[in-house]
Design a protein around this motif. Structure first.
Motif, PDB file in Angstrom:
ATOM      1  N   PHE A  58     -10.936   4.635 -14.171  1.00  0.00           N
ATOM      2  CA  PHE A  58     -11.427   3.463 -13.441  1.00  0.00           C
ATOM      3  C   PHE A  58     -10.977   3.484 -11.986  1.00  0.00           C
ATOM      4  O   PHE A  58      -9.962   4.094 -11.637  1.00  0.00           O
ATOM      5  CB  PHE A  58     -10.929   2.183 -14.109  1.00  0.00           C
ATOM      6  CG  PHE A  58     -11.266   2.103 -15.568  1.00  0.00           C
ATOM      7  CD1 PHE A  58     -12.544   1.758 -15.979  1.00  0.00           C
ATOM      8  CD2 PHE A  58     -10.316   2.405 -16.528  1.00  0.00           C
ATOM      9  CE1 PHE A  58     -12.862   1.698 -17.325  1.00  0.00           C
ATOM     10  CE2 PHE A  58     -10.614   2.346 -17.878  1.00  0.00           C
ATOM     11  CZ  PHE A  58     -11.894   1.998 -18.277  1.00  0.00           C
ATOM     12  N   ASN A  59     -11.742   2.779 -11.161  1.00  0.00           N
ATOM     13  CA  ASN A  59     -11.388   2.655  -9.753  1.00  0.00           C
ATOM     14  C   ASN A  59     -10.132   1.795  -9.585  1.00  0.00           C
ATOM     15  O   ASN A  59      -9.779   1.000 -10.462  1.00  0.00           O
ATOM     16  CB  ASN A  59     -12.533   2.017  -8.960  1.00  0.00           C
ATOM     17  CG  ASN A  59     -13.753   2.916  -8.901  1.00  0.00           C
ATOM     18  OD1 ASN A  59     -13.640   4.140  -8.934  1.00  0.00           O
ATOM     19  ND2 ASN A  59     -14.923   2.305  -8.813  1.00  0.00           N
ATOM     20  N   ASN A  84      -9.350  -2.753 -10.184  1.00  0.00           N
ATOM     21  CA  ASN A  84     -10.572  -3.014 -10.930  1.00  0.00           C
ATOM     22  C   ASN A  84     -10.452  -4.163 -11.941  1.00  0.00           C
ATOM     23  O   ASN A  84     -11.449  -4.773 -12.308  1.00  0.00           O
ATOM     24  CB  ASN A  84     -10.997  -1.748 -11.668  1.00  0.00           C
ATOM     25  CG  ASN A  84     -12.448  -1.739 -12.063  1.00  0.00           C
ATOM     26  OD1 ASN A  84     -13.322  -1.635 -11.213  1.00  0.00           O
ATOM     27  ND2 ASN A  84     -12.708  -1.854 -13.352  1.00  0.00           N
TER      28      ASN A  84
END
Length: 244
Positions: free
Chosen positions: A119-120, A123
């Protein structure tokens, strides 16, 4: 932590953890409930309650297993929840449970590594981990990844085993974890080694003030630990600073 499920096998802890949970997935929920006398359900609901009070929009449940905390979260909050785990067998069972409860629109499950999340950064509003951090191969790397994917001001809540401090609970806990839990594992899952690891890893994992210190070393603030049932488990909450 170098404590591994199968020390006689020359493979990484992460590989062994994956193999172990794939092997015990079909009996994990039932046996966990038996071992804790049903209290694991209450503890997970408490984790979900702590998070739901923050009214999050996006929650990541790490080491989700069969999705128990994710489901509790869905029952207490309208947040979108992503459950991740390294065991495909556990995730498959979790997906069936989620589908049977018609929660597919709120909960998604995916295979992912807690120490290298896909994931970024920034987030999620909250991250939960239920009985999972002691299985990380590199605890600091796992906490670094959690910190990375949390939004500034985001909440981390961890449910993990701990060890009672006082007589007679400390002595009773050691007897139960060393002899009873592996025996139940052998009877109900045909995997005594897995439950020897699960009980043994609990006895050596840093807990209470020691784990609070580790959270602080990984830049978390507002750390609270709350022992449950005479200290056999603890719920930890911590926050990512707003200025990060």
């Amino acid at each position: 932590m170098n404590y591994k499920p199968f020390n006689h096998i020359n493979s990484s802890k992460k590989e062994q953890i994956t193999t172990m949970f794939n092997r015990i997935a079909s009996t994990y929920d039932r046996l966990n409930n038996l071992i804790t006398f049903g209290m694991d359900n209450r503890w997970r609901k408490q984790v979900a309650s702590i998070i739901s009070k923050k009214h999050p929009k996006d929650v990541l449940d790490i080491a989700t297993g069969t999705g128990a905390i994710a489901i509790d979260l869905a029952n207490q909050t309208a947040a979108k929840i992503v459950g991740v785990d390294i065991s495909k067998e556990m995730l498959d069972i979790g997906e069936k449970k989620i589908k049977s409860l018609s929660l597919e629109k709120q909960i998604s499950m995916q295979l992912d590594d807690a120490e290298a999340l896909s994931f970024n950064a920034s987030n999620f509003d909250a991250v939960s981990v239920g009985f999972g951090v002691r299985n990380f191969e590199d605890l600091h790397q796992g906490l670094t990844e959690i910190y990375r994917v949390l939004k500034p001001g985001g909440l981390l809540v961890i449910l993990e085993t701990s060890v009672p401090k006082y007589f007679p609970f400390k002595q009773g806990y050691h007897f139960y974890s060393k002899w009873v839990i592996p025996s139940l594992g052998k009877i109900f899952s045909s995997d005594k080694l897995a439950y020897e690891y699960l009980s043994g890893s609990a006895s050596v994992f840093p807990h209470g003030k020691d784990f609070n210190t580790i959270l602080r070393e990984n830049n978390f603030i507002d750390i609270i630990d709350s022992p449950k049932f005479f200290g056999i488990v603890s719920i930890y909450s911590a926050t990512k600073p707003v200025d990060n």
